[in-house]
Design a protein around this motif. Structure first.
Motif, PDB file in Angstrom:
ATOM      1  N   MET A   4       0.775  -1.261  -0.033  1.00  0.00           N
ATOM      2  CA  MET A   4       0.122   0.001   0.161  1.00  0.00           C
ATOM      3  C   MET A   4       0.825   1.459   0.026  1.00  0.00           C
ATOM      4  N   ASP A   5       2.077   1.179   0.143  1.00  0.00           N
ATOM      5  CA  ASP A   5       3.190   2.288   0.112  1.00  0.00           C
ATOM      6  C   ASP A   5       3.032   2.955  -1.122  1.00  0.00           C
ATOM      7  N   VAL A   6       2.804   2.276  -2.379  1.00  0.00           N
ATOM      8  CA  VAL A   6       2.694   2.845  -3.659  1.00  0.00           C
ATOM      9  C   VAL A   6       1.691   3.933  -3.906  1.00  0.00           C
ATOM     10  N   PHE A   7       0.795   4.235  -2.869  1.00  0.00           N
ATOM     11  CA  PHE A   7      -0.177   5.273  -2.706  1.00  0.00           C
ATOM     12  C   PHE A   7       0.276   6.290  -2.083  1.00  0.00           C
ATOM     13  N   THR A   8       1.289   6.033  -1.072  1.00  0.00           N
ATOM     14  CA  THR A   8       1.347   7.124  -0.111  1.00  0.00           C
ATOM     15  C   THR A   8       2.792   7.652  -0.351  1.00  0.00           C
ATOM     16  N   THR A   9       3.998   7.025  -0.709  1.00  0.00           N
ATOM     17  CA  THR A   9       5.101   7.293  -0.764  1.00  0.00           C
ATOM     18  C   THR A   9       5.828   7.256  -2.117  1.00  0.00           C
ATOM     19  N   GLU A  10       5.864   5.972  -2.661  1.00  0.00           N
ATOM     20  CA  GLU A  10       6.329   5.428  -4.036  1.00  0.00           C
ATOM     21  C   GLU A  10       5.569   6.312  -5.121  1.00  0.00           C
ATOM     22  N   ARG A  11       4.248   6.179  -4.832  1.00  0.00           N
ATOM     23  CA  ARG A  11       3.336   6.728  -6.139  1.00  0.00           C
ATOM     24  C   ARG A  11       3.500   5.947  -7.266  1.00  0.00           C
ATOM     25  N   ASP A  12       3.850   4.561  -7.268  1.00  0.00           N
ATOM     26  CA  ASP A  12       4.033   3.811  -8.452  1.00  0.00           C
ATOM     27  C   ASP A  12       2.509   3.457  -9.086  1.00  0.00           C
ATOM     28  N   LEU A  45     -12.631  14.630   3.365  1.00  0.00           N
ATOM     29  CA  LEU A  45     -13.013  15.250   1.780  1.00  0.00           C
ATOM     30  C   LEU A  45     -11.448  16.057   1.658  1.00  0.00           C
ATOM     31  N   HIS A  46     -10.735  15.775   0.530  1.00  0.00           N
ATOM     32  CA  HIS A  46      -9.603  16.158  -0.134  1.00  0.00           C
ATOM     33  C   HIS A  46     -10.014  17.100  -1.147  1.00  0.00           C
ATOM     34  N   ILE A  47      -9.300  18.288  -1.188  1.00  0.00           N
ATOM     35  CA  ILE A  47      -9.609  19.670  -2.090  1.00  0.00           C
ATOM     36  C   ILE A  47      -8.151  19.713  -2.592  1.00  0.00           C
ATOM     37  N   GLY A  48      -8.099  19.438  -4.134  1.00  0.00           N
ATOM     38  CA  GLY A  48      -7.030  19.525  -4.735  1.00  0.00           C
ATOM     39  C   GLY A  48      -6.660  18.286  -5.670  1.00  0.00           C
ATOM     40  N   SER A  49      -5.554  18.411  -6.321  1.00  0.00           N
ATOM     41  CA  SER A  49      -5.139  17.133  -7.290  1.00  0.00           C
ATOM     42  C   SER A  49      -5.250  15.859  -6.513  1.00  0.00           C
ATOM     43  N   TYR A  50      -5.178  14.807  -7.357  1.00  0.00           N
ATOM     44  CA  TYR A  50      -5.298  13.677  -7.029  1.00  0.00           C
ATOM     45  C   TYR A  50      -3.825  13.095  -6.405  1.00  0.00           C
ATOM     46  N   ASP A  51      -2.918  13.736  -7.150  1.00  0.00           N
ATOM     47  CA  ASP A  51      -1.250  13.542  -6.744  1.00  0.00           C
ATOM     48  C   ASP A  51      -1.016  14.051  -5.523  1.00  0.00           C
ATOM     49  N   ASP A  52      -1.790  15.114  -4.939  1.00  0.00           N
ATOM     50  CA  ASP A  52      -1.894  15.654  -3.601  1.00  0.00           C
ATOM     51  C   ASP A  52      -2.039  14.835  -2.657  1.00  0.00           C
ATOM     52  N   GLU A  53      -2.828  13.910  -2.744  1.00  0.00           N
ATOM     53  CA  GLU A  53      -3.749  12.820  -1.766  1.00  0.00           C
ATOM     54  C   GLU A  53      -2.578  12.465  -0.764  1.00  0.00           C
ATOM     55  N   ALA A  54      -1.301  11.884  -1.192  1.00  0.00           N
ATOM     56  CA  ALA A  54      -0.349  11.219  -0.627  1.00  0.00           C
ATOM     57  C   ALA A  54      -0.230  11.483   0.931  1.00  0.00           C
ATOM     58  N   GLU A  55      -0.072  12.749   1.097  1.00  0.00           N
ATOM     59  CA  GLU A  55      -0.156  13.128   2.387  1.00  0.00           C
ATOM     60  C   GLU A  55      -1.159  12.661   3.446  1.00  0.00           C
ATOM     61  N   VAL A  56      -2.271  13.180   2.694  1.00  0.00           N
ATOM     62  CA  VAL A  56      -3.575  13.058   3.624  1.00  0.00           C
ATOM     63  C   VAL A  56      -3.581  11.548   3.698  1.00  0.00           C
ATOM     64  N   LEU A  57      -3.369  10.673   2.813  1.00  0.00           N
ATOM     65  CA  LEU A  57      -3.716   9.041   3.187  1.00  0.00           C
ATOM     66  C   LEU A  57      -2.501   8.698   4.066  1.00  0.00           C
ATOM     67  N   HIS A  58      -1.267   9.234   3.973  1.00  0.00           N
ATOM     68  CA  HIS A  58      -0.380   8.597   4.882  1.00  0.00           C
ATOM     69  C   HIS A  58      -0.639   9.048   6.436  1.00  0.00           C
ATOM     70  N   HIS A  82      -1.346   5.868   8.529  1.00  0.00           N
ATOM     71  CA  HIS A  82      -0.358   5.525   9.555  1.00  0.00           C
ATOM     72  C   HIS A  82      -0.406   6.097  10.722  1.00  0.00           C
ATOM     73  N   GLU A  83      -1.217   7.110  10.921  1.00  0.00           N
ATOM     74  CA  GLU A  83      -1.386   8.053  12.270  1.00  0.00           C
ATOM     75  C   GLU A  83      -2.910   7.959  12.775  1.00  0.00           C
ATOM     76  N   PHE A  84      -3.891   8.397  12.038  1.00  0.00           N
ATOM     77  CA  PHE A  84      -5.312   8.124  12.634  1.00  0.00           C
ATOM     78  C   PHE A  84      -5.809   7.003  12.924  1.00  0.00           C
ATOM     79  N   ILE A  85      -5.896   6.178  12.019  1.00  0.00           N
ATOM     80  CA  ILE A  85      -6.271   4.782  12.277  1.00  0.00           C
ATOM     81  C   ILE A  85      -5.627   4.107  13.248  1.00  0.00           C
ATOM     82  N   PRO A  86      -4.376   4.011  13.335  1.00  0.00           N
ATOM     83  CA  PRO A  86      -3.672   3.166  14.563  1.00  0.00           C
ATOM     84  C   PRO A  86      -3.670   3.791  15.891  1.00  0.00           C
ATOM     85  N   ALA A  87      -3.968   5.162  15.789  1.00  0.00           N
ATOM     86  CA  ALA A  87      -4.144   5.945  17.074  1.00  0.00           C
ATOM     87  C   ALA A  87      -5.574   5.778  17.605  1.00  0.00           C
TER      88      ALA A  87
END
Length: 212
Positions: free
Chosen positions: A84-92, A146-159, A163-168
């Motif tokens: 799943m890191d291909v969505f948040t860091t690698e963006r492959d 809700l994300h406002i912005g380009s699809y490629d700017d989603e990575a930080e929100v998804l991370h 990795h933060e909100f759901i585990p917490a």
């Protein structure tokens, strides 16, 4: 009366800047599967080109035959990958698996769906074959924003979500990452695109202790 499910279903509303829990009921969708970069994969373009004509054919069949009109719902997609890191860091994006979705009312039966697919194929006069199907998806407990912005700017929100909100919250991710595209990218500039980002979860079970 024309039903707009974006206004009647709470799971189709989200707030920017917050992660909110939502219980998503079982919903019926038109679906088509694929893999690869959505910006370059021909299969992705073919899938989108197939979904909307069928969606509108269904709408008019429902209105004309059942007397039940509704607003065609926005495009949605389920996304997954072995890592799943291909969505948040690698963006492959070449490693992305996707299932395009379009929600349809629960009163749409299989025979009506089959008719809409056949009518759409006849009108389009195309030899491109896309495996459309209709299924019920039950996501249950989810977290979304809700994300406002380009699809490629989603990575930080998804991370932050993964990795933060759901585990917490003491929860774990289940199911596939879900995106709901409230804006038409052909008509809205990338910085103003509105997308609901949703992740199904399983919350930790708290074992109760009986009072003595």
């Amino acid at each position: 009366m024309k039903t707009d499910f974006k206004k009647t279903l709470a799971c189709y509303t989200a707030k920017r800047g917050t992660f909110d829990f939502v219980d998503v009921p079982p919903l019926r969708y038109m679906m088509v599967d694929g893999r690869g970069d959505p910006n370059t994969a021909q299969s992705y373009a073919d899938a989108i080109a197939a979904v909307y004509p069928v969606a509108y054919a269904l709408k008019f069949l429902s209105k004309n035959e059942l007397g039940r009109d509704y607003v065609v719902m926005p495009l949605e997609a389920l996304w997954s990958a072995s890592n799943m890191d291909v969505f948040t860091t690698e963006r492959d994006k070449s490693q992305w698996n996707w299932t395009l979705l379009n929600m349809v009312p629960d009163w749409i039966e299989q025979d009506m769906f089959d008719t809409a697919v056949a009518e759409s194929m006849a009108k389009r006069h195309t030899s491109v074959h896309v495996d459309l199907r209709m299924e019920v998806l039950h996501e249950g407990r989810c977290v979304q924003t809700l994300h406002i912005g380009s699809y490629d700017d989603e990575a930080e929100v998804l991370h932050r979500l993964h990795h933060e909100f759901i585990p917490a919250a003491g929860a774990t991710m289940t199911g596939r990452h879900h995106e709901i595209y409230l804006s038409d990218p052909r008509r809205v500039e990338p910085s103003k695109l509105r997308t609901i980002l949703r992740q199904p979860i399983e919350e930790a079970k708290v074992v109760g202790v009986d009072n003595p």
